[in-house]
Design an enzyme around this catalytic site. Sequence first.
Site, short mmCIF file in Angstrom:
data_model
loop_
_atom_site.label_atom_id
_atom_site.label_comp_id
_atom_site.label_asym_id
_atom_site.label_seq_id
_atom_site.Cartn_x
_atom_site.Cartn_y
_atom_site.Cartn_z
N HIS A 106 -9.59 4.79 -2.42
CA HIS A 106 -8.69 4.62 -0.82
C HIS A 106 -9.81 5.29 0.08
O HIS A 106 -10.89 6.09 -0.17
CB HIS A 106 -7.52 5.68 -1.06
CG HIS A 106 -6.39 4.62 -1.57
ND1 HIS A 106 -5.37 4.58 -1.17
CD2 HIS A 106 -6.43 4.05 -2.79
CE1 HIS A 106 -4.66 3.73 -1.81
NE2 HIS A 106 -5.04 3.62 -3.01
N ASP B 202 0.85 -1.20 -0.04
CA ASP B 202 0.13 -0.12 -0.09
C ASP B 202 0.90 1.45 -0.15
O ASP B 202 1.87 1.42 0.67
CB ASP B 202 -0.87 -0.05 1.20
CG ASP B 202 -2.18 0.93 1.40
OD1 ASP B 202 -2.27 1.30 0.17
OD2 ASP B 202 -2.50 1.44 2.36
N GLU C 107 -1.61 6.06 -8.50
CA GLU C 107 -2.64 7.02 -8.11
C GLU C 107 -2.46 8.41 -8.79
O GLU C 107 -1.41 8.82 -9.05
CB GLU C 107 -2.54 7.10 -6.46
CG GLU C 107 -3.25 8.34 -5.92
CD GLU C 107 -3.47 8.41 -4.41
OE1 GLU C 107 -2.98 7.41 -3.75
OE2 GLU C 107 -3.54 9.60 -3.76
ZN ZN Z 1 -4.67 5.16 0.91
#
Ligand code: ZN
Length: 338
Positions: free
Chosen positions: A219, A82, A141
Site C-alpha cells: 500500500h 480497497d 492486512e
Molecule cells: Zn491502502
Amino acid sequence: MPLATLRQVLDEAAKGGYGIGAFNVNNMEQLQGIVGAAEEVQAPVIVQCSRGALSYAGANYIRHMIMAAAEDSSIPIVLHLDHGDKPETCFMAIDLGFTSVMMDGSLLADGKTPSDYEYNVDVTRQVVEAAHAKGVSVEGELGTLGGIEDGHGSGEVHLTDPDEAVAFVHETGVDALAVAFGTSHGAYKFAQEPTGDVLKMDLIEEIHRRLPDTHLVMHGSSSVPPELVAQVNQYGGALKPAWGVPVKEIQLGIRHGVRKINVDTDSRLAVTGAIRKVFAESPEKFDPRDYLKPARAAMQELIARRMEDFGQAGHAGDYEALSLEEMREGYAAATAAA
Ligand SMILES: [Zn+2]
C-alpha cells in the site's frame, strides 16, 4: 471483455515474476485514464474503489461505470474494494459484483483504532468464507501503515511481524496480504528520500520466504514524482516537498513476492497538475471537457508508465478471464440479489 478476479491475475503475475498496479477510481475520467493505459500497453489491471469513492460517486453508479468499461474493453479488469472497514461493507461489494475485496481488520470498524490479532482473524475469516463461496478473492492486512487516506488510518506504524503473518494466512485463507514495512498513505510519506532504514525490504523478503504462495501487497506505493509536484506548484498549487516510494524499491519488492502495488497519490497529482495548467494558461475556458480531457490524458500517461515499471505491460493475454456472457450472468445475479 471480462472481469477477472484478484486471485487469477496475481497467480499469473507470480508465475511471470511481475507486479500489478492497483489504481484508485472516483469518477469517469480516472477510470478511462486507467483502462486507457491498460489497453495502450496491453496490461491486466486492478481498478479499486475506497469507501470514500463509493460514497463520492455512489456505489451503484461506480459499479455500472466499471462494468461498462469491462464490456467495452479487451483487457482483464479486476474490480476491487480497497480497505473494507467491516465484513458488512465487503458483503455489500460482493453483492454488487466486485470480484475482489479487502477486509482491513488491522483497524477496528472506525477505520482509525488499531485492532488486536484475534479481531483481525475473526473479521477476515468471515469475509473469506463468504467471498470464496462466490468465487471472489480477498486481501487482508496485518500491521498498520502510517498516514491517513480518505480519513482511513491510525496514523501509527506497526510493522508486520513475520510469525504473525504466517499464522494469519493459515487461519484466514486470504489470497493476498497487505504488509506494513515502512510505507504510508498520502503525499507526504517521508521527510527525505527513503533509504533502507525507512523501507524495510528485508522484512518483505522474510515474509515472502515463509509464505511463498501468498501474494504480498504494497500500500502507499506512489512515487510522488518531483515533476508532478513541481507542475502543481508551478500553476498555483502549494504542495510541500514530498518523497514517495522510489520505483526501484517497488521493483525490488516485486522480486521478493510483491504482486499488487497500490497507487493513488500519483494519479491525484497528475490530474491536479493538468487541470491547474489549463486554468492558469487559459483562464477564459470554462467547458469542463477543456480541463478534464488533459487530466484524463495525464493520468493515462502516468499509469501506462507505471505498468511498464511494474512489468505487467504486455501480459493482458495471460488470463483466462470470465467471458462476457459469464460476466453478464454474474451481473444479472448480483442485480437481482441487490
Ligand atoms: Zn491502502
